[in-house]
Write a protein that holds these residues in place. Structure first.
Motif, short mmCIF file in Angstrom:
data_model
loop_
_atom_site.label_atom_id
_atom_site.label_comp_id
_atom_site.label_asym_id
_atom_site.label_seq_id
_atom_site.Cartn_x
_atom_site.Cartn_y
_atom_site.Cartn_z
N ARG A 156 0.84 -1.19 0.00
CA ARG A 156 0.00 0.00 0.00
C ARG A 156 0.88 1.24 0.00
NH1 ARG A 156 -2.27 -4.93 1.70
NH2 ARG A 156 -4.38 -4.63 2.51
N GLU A 179 -8.70 1.52 0.40
CA GLU A 179 -8.38 0.28 -0.30
C GLU A 179 -9.60 -0.63 -0.31
OE1 GLU A 179 -5.11 -0.65 2.51
OE2 GLU A 179 -6.30 -2.42 3.03
N SER A 234 -5.90 1.88 -3.22
CA SER A 234 -5.64 0.53 -3.74
C SER A 234 -6.99 -0.13 -4.02
CB SER A 234 -4.85 -0.31 -2.73
OG SER A 234 -3.65 0.32 -2.35
#
Length: 442
Positions: free
Chosen positions: A23, A242, A271
């Protein structure tokens, strides 16, 4: 038009597979050094540093020391400027979030009779002061205000304060102020980034220091939280967004692509992966992306393309359902959708995810805005040891014990044996005949 990165697990080396796990905040070494002078300036200069950073970093030229704290007039003006349907949506979301979090609130105290006449239990009290961080770097987030404020109010924290970056005109996003007031928080500071974390930790002429800070933020915020973790409790690790969209072969890939873009549009440091064992779904998703991008704003297209075409997102085709489950558990995502007409068949295979939204009618955005569970979630594999922000993050627990005279002798006997074994003479003396002498006197 560029599309998403496409991976097949059968083609991935161990290193390539591991690279998909990274990440944006995984390596904060560059940020740690950069936040140090910001933290030092806030500690030493207080409000003056906050104003300077607000002007330099946020472009808020009208910001002054006198306007760092949002006034009641600004709250009132926010309600006049926000559309009625937005206020209605905020009100609806807050009601659901409150209903959910009220169920989490522990009893003020419980006790159990461990042995006849000997009682033990827990007592819960709210943390005295908590700072709520609401980001603004790539948009306005009244939803984050809702998610951080409501559990704090439900927990009855005496001092709650929102920290959020000022806009260029020196104000705060109006919907954020609406959400704050409707949630029950009346203190908002025009302060963001690493400087906000420092202000919450040390306090300034205007800002009271807090014991804890919660809420998601950029790598700058995450770095400052880590740097100041010995001064202020940094809460759960909540960095850039994410998500994993898991899709089986019961859904259309275009739907999976639609939901894949939800978290990908937050910013280039997000992400987002579509994980599926169905080649049909993967191909349909790839084909649908241009159509979906055509319906998005230019900025959000740019963000989502950067994510899906970069090293932190894309479409992963696995060889089997089991490989899909394995990737999800290895990744430990912040948001997980089980996009399937039979999501409960997959749920039992997932152990590492902060939020699991199930079925074609539960996209991440419903979880973010309306359903009730908290959408402030651990990132960067934090889901392996942390859960979502909750009422429990705003309270602390004290163990309670009470031994009556009839129960004392047996308890003292066993405590004395272990105290002697461990070599603690004062421990032993405190439950020896020495104590009996004083107890007898009473």
């Amino acid at each position: 038009m560029s599309s998403a990165s496409f991976y097949e697990t059968r083609d991935l080396s161990a290193n390539a597979y591991a690279a998909l796990m990274k990440r944006s905040e995984a390596d904060l070494s560059g940020f740690m050094e950069k936040v140090d002078p910001i933290i030092a300036a806030v500690k030493n200069e207080g409000d003056a540093a906050l104003v300077r950073f607000g002007q330099d970093f946020d472009g808020a030229k009208p910001l002054t020391e006198a306007t760092l704290k949002v006034s009641e007039a600004e709250f009132d003006a926010a309600f006049d400027s926000v559309d009625a349907e937005v206020i209605e949506a905020i009100t609806y979301g807050i009601a659901n979030i409150r209903s959910f979090h009220e169920e989490q609130k522990p009893a003020a105290m419980w006790m159990k009779e461990i042995r006849p006449g000997a009682f033990a239990g827990d007592r819960y009290t709210p943390i005295r002061s908590v700072a709520l961080y609401v980001p603004r770097g790539k948009g306005a987030f009244p939803s984050v205000t809702m998610m951080t404020a409501v559990p704090g109010v439900v927990a009855e924290v005496p001092e709650l304060a929102i920290f959020t970056p000022p806009t260029p005109d020196g104000s705060v996003d109006a919907a954020t102020l609406v959400a704050a007031r409707l949630a029950g928080v009346g203190t908002v500071y025009k302060c963001g980034g690493a400087q906000a974390v420092a202000a919450a930790a040390f306090g300034t002429q205007t800002i009271k220091p807090a014991l804890k800070i919660v809420g998601p933020g950029s790598p700058w915020v995450v770095a400052a939280k880590r740097r100041l973790s010995d001064v202020i409790d940094p809460g759960l690790p909540a960095g850039p967004s994410e998500a994993i969209i898991f899709a089986d072969d019961s859904v259309h890939g275009g739907l999976a692509a639609l939901d894949l873009l939800i978290e990908a549009e937050h910013g280039p440091d997000s992400s987002a992966y579509l994980v599926t064992h169905s080649r049909r779904v993967a191909e349909e998703a790839l084909a649908a992306l241009p159509e979906h991008w055509a319906q998005m704003s230019e900025q959000r297209v740019a963000f989502s393309k950067a994510v899906l075409g970069g090293s932190s997102g894309g479409i992963l085709l696995t060889a089997s359902l089991e490989e899909s489950y394995q990737f999800i558990n290895d990744y430990a995502p912040e948001h997980l959708e089980l996009l399937s007409t039979a999501p409960f068949e997959h749920l039992g295979h997932i152990t590492e995810a902060a939020e699991i939204l199930m079925g074609p009618h539960t996209p991440v955005c419903i979880g973010n805005f309306a359903l009730g569970p908290n959408a402030v979630l651990p990132t960067s594999q934090g889901a392996r040891t942390y859960g979502p922000l909750s009422v429990h993050d705003f309270v602390k627990c004290s163990s309670i014990g009470y031994v009556t005279r009839p129960a004392y002798a047996e308890m003292a006997k066993h405590a004395r044996v272990l105290a002697r074994y461990e070599g603690f003479s004062s421990h032993e003396n405190a439950v020896s005949p020495m104590r009996d002498k004083y107890l007898g006197a009473n």
